[in-house]
Scaffold this motif. Structure first.
Motif, PDB file in Angstrom:
ATOM      1  N   MET A 187       0.832  -1.198   0.000  1.00 38.89           N
ATOM      2  CA  MET A 187       0.000   0.000   0.000  1.00 38.89           C
ATOM      3  C   MET A 187       0.873   1.256   0.000  1.00 38.89           C
ATOM      4  SD  MET A 187      -3.131   1.183  -0.040  1.00 38.89           S
ATOM      5  CE  MET A 187      -4.168  -0.178   0.368  1.00 38.89           C
ATOM      6  N   ARG A 188       1.897   1.288   0.859  1.00 37.90           N
ATOM      7  CA  ARG A 188       2.771   2.458   0.933  1.00 37.90           C
ATOM      8  C   ARG A 188       3.457   2.715  -0.402  1.00 37.90           C
ATOM      9  NH1 ARG A 188       8.171   2.826   4.528  1.00 37.90           N
ATOM     10  NH2 ARG A 188       8.712   4.950   4.015  1.00 37.90           N
ATOM     11  N   GLU A 189       3.909   1.641  -1.055  1.00 38.74           N
ATOM     12  CA  GLU A 189       4.570   1.789  -2.342  1.00 38.74           C
ATOM     13  C   GLU A 189       3.604   2.317  -3.397  1.00 38.74           C
ATOM     14  OE1 GLU A 189       4.731  -1.045  -0.455  1.00 38.74           O
ATOM     15  OE2 GLU A 189       6.711  -0.571   0.347  1.00 38.74           O
ATOM     16  N   LYS A 190       2.350   1.845  -3.331  1.00 40.96           N
ATOM     17  CA  LYS A 190       1.335   2.315  -4.275  1.00 40.96           C
ATOM     18  C   LYS A 190       1.117   3.822  -4.115  1.00 40.96           C
ATOM     19  CE  LYS A 190      -3.437   1.597  -5.661  1.00 40.96           C
ATOM     20  NZ  LYS A 190      -4.691   0.902  -5.373  1.00 40.96           N
ATOM     21  N   LEU A 191       1.030   4.288  -2.864  1.00 43.12           N
ATOM     22  CA  LEU A 191       0.861   5.729  -2.636  1.00 43.12           C
ATOM     23  C   LEU A 191       2.063   6.503  -3.155  1.00 43.12           C
ATOM     24  CD1 LEU A 191      -0.729   5.938   0.918  1.00 43.12           C
ATOM     25  CD2 LEU A 191      -1.834   6.299  -1.281  1.00 43.12           C
ATOM     26  N   ARG A 192       3.243   5.966  -2.917  1.00 47.34           N
ATOM     27  CA  ARG A 192       4.465   6.636  -3.388  1.00 47.34           C
ATOM     28  C   ARG A 192       4.450   6.763  -4.915  1.00 47.34           C
ATOM     29  NH1 ARG A 192       9.054   3.583  -1.331  1.00 47.34           N
ATOM     30  NH2 ARG A 192       8.307   4.282   0.675  1.00 47.34           N
ATOM     31  N   GLU A 193       4.024   5.704  -5.585  1.00 46.93           N
ATOM     32  CA  GLU A 193       3.922   5.738  -7.048  1.00 46.93           C
ATOM     33  C   GLU A 193       2.938   6.799  -7.517  1.00 46.93           C
ATOM     34  OE1 GLU A 193       2.849   1.816  -8.296  1.00 46.93           O
ATOM     35  OE2 GLU A 193       4.740   0.941  -7.594  1.00 46.93           O
ATOM     36  N   MET A 194       1.922   7.089  -6.690  1.00 47.70           N
ATOM     37  CA  MET A 194       0.916   8.089  -7.041  1.00 47.70           C
ATOM     38  C   MET A 194       1.339   9.503  -6.651  1.00 47.70           C
ATOM     39  SD  MET A 194      -2.366   5.791  -5.837  1.00 47.70           S
ATOM     40  CE  MET A 194      -3.488   7.160  -5.823  1.00 47.70           C
ATOM     41  N   GLY A 195       2.549   9.651  -6.082  1.00 47.15           N
ATOM     42  CA  GLY A 195       3.050  10.976  -5.758  1.00 47.15           C
ATOM     43  C   GLY A 195       2.897  11.404  -4.313  1.00 47.15           C
ATOM     44  N   TYR A 196       2.420  10.517  -3.434  1.00 50.00           N
ATOM     45  CA  TYR A 196       2.275  10.829  -2.015  1.00 50.00           C
ATOM     46  C   TYR A 196       3.586  10.549  -1.291  1.00 50.00           C
ATOM     47  CZ  TYR A 196      -2.741  10.837  -2.912  1.00 50.00           C
ATOM     48  OH  TYR A 196      -3.991  11.100  -3.402  1.00 50.00           O
ATOM     49  N   VAL A 197       3.848  11.310  -0.240  1.00 46.31           N
ATOM     50  CA  VAL A 197       5.043  11.113   0.576  1.00 46.31           C
ATOM     51  C   VAL A 197       4.594  10.855   2.008  1.00 46.31           C
ATOM     52  CG1 VAL A 197       7.147  12.185   1.461  1.00 46.31           C
ATOM     53  CG2 VAL A 197       6.422  12.627  -0.895  1.00 46.31           C
ATOM     54  N   ILE A 198       5.029   9.734   2.579  1.00 49.36           N
ATOM     55  CA  ILE A 198       4.694   9.394   3.966  1.00 49.36           C
ATOM     56  C   ILE A 198       5.932   9.615   4.824  1.00 49.36           C
ATOM     57  CG2 ILE A 198       3.947   7.595   5.560  1.00 49.36           C
ATOM     58  CD1 ILE A 198       2.502   6.251   3.284  1.00 49.36           C
ATOM     59  N   SER A 199       5.755  10.331   5.926  1.00 47.99           N
ATOM     60  CA  SER A 199       6.856  10.528   6.866  1.00 47.99           C
ATOM     61  C   SER A 199       6.344  10.298   8.280  1.00 47.99           C
ATOM     62  CB  SER A 199       7.429  11.936   6.735  1.00 47.99           C
ATOM     63  OG  SER A 199       6.444  12.906   7.022  1.00 47.99           O
ATOM     64  N   HIS A 200       7.283  10.149   9.217  1.00 47.56           N
ATOM     65  CA  HIS A 200       6.869   9.908  10.596  1.00 47.56           C
ATOM     66  C   HIS A 200       7.853  10.512  11.582  1.00 47.56           C
ATOM     67  CE1 HIS A 200       9.790   6.597  10.296  1.00 47.56           C
ATOM     68  NE2 HIS A 200       9.879   6.718  11.616  1.00 47.56           N
ATOM     69  N   ASN A 201       7.394  10.609  12.816  1.00 48.80           N
ATOM     70  CA  ASN A 201       8.204  11.060  13.933  1.00 48.80           C
ATOM     71  C   ASN A 201       7.825  10.193  15.124  1.00 48.80           C
ATOM     72  OD1 ASN A 201      10.001  12.575  15.409  1.00 48.80           O
ATOM     73  ND2 ASN A 201       8.556  14.222  15.811  1.00 48.80           N
ATOM     74  N   ILE A 202       8.826   9.702  15.856  1.00 50.19           N
ATOM     75  CA  ILE A 202       8.571   8.856  17.017  1.00 50.19           C
ATOM     76  C   ILE A 202       8.942   9.615  18.279  1.00 50.19           C
ATOM     77  CG2 ILE A 202       9.243   6.746  18.239  1.00 50.19           C
ATOM     78  CD1 ILE A 202       9.707   5.458  15.507  1.00 50.19           C
TER      79      ILE A 202
END
Length: 111
Positions: free
Chosen positions: A1-16
Motif C-alpha cells: 500500500m505504501r509503495e502504491k501511494l508513493r507511485e501516485m506521488g504521495y510522501v509518507i513521513s513519521h516522527n517517534i
C-alpha cells in the motif's frame, strides 16, 4: 500500500516520541507538498492503537488511511487494535465502518 501511494506521488513521513512506557508515532502524508492526512499511533508495550486519523475530504477513499495503519504496524511490529470500538463519542461513523470491514488487511477489532 505504501509503495502504491508513493507511485501516485504521495510522501509518507513519521516522527517517534518515546517516554518510559509509551512509543508514540506521528504519521504525515503529503501530496505536492501539502499535508493531506495525519495520524497518531501509540504502542504501550502490550498493544498498539490509533489515537486519531484525519484525511482531508477530497483525498478520502484512496487507501491513505489504510496505508498509514499498515505503516504503523510495520514500525511497531504488531497488529493495531481498535480501542474505541464501542464509543460513538470518540469514533466517527466513518471510523466505525472502517473497522467493521471483515477483511481489512491489517489490525483487528478488540473487544
Amino acid at each position: 500500500m505504501r509503495e502504491k501511494l508513493r507511485e501516485m506521488g504521495y510522501v509518507i513521513s513519521h516522527n517517534i516520541h518515546r517516554d518510559r512506557f509509551l512509543k508514540n508515532l506521528d504519521v504525515c502524508v503529503r501530496f505536492r507538498g501539502a499535508v493531506v492526512a495525519e495520524a497518531c499511533f501509540t504502542d504501550d508495550g502490550d498493544s498498539a492503537y490509533c489515537h486519531h486519523v484525519k484525511v482531508e475530504p477530497e483525498y478520502r477513499r484512496r487507501g491513505i488511511a489504510s496505508a498509514m495503519y499498515q505503516y504503523a504496524e510495520s514500525i511497531f511490529l504488531k497488529k493495531l487494535e481498535n480501542h474505541w470500538h464501542d464509543d460513538p463519542e470518540t469514533q466517527s461513523p466513518e471510523a466505525r465502518a472502517f473497522w467493521a470491514q471483515p477483511h481489512r488487511p491489517f489490525g483487528f477489532l478488540s473487544k
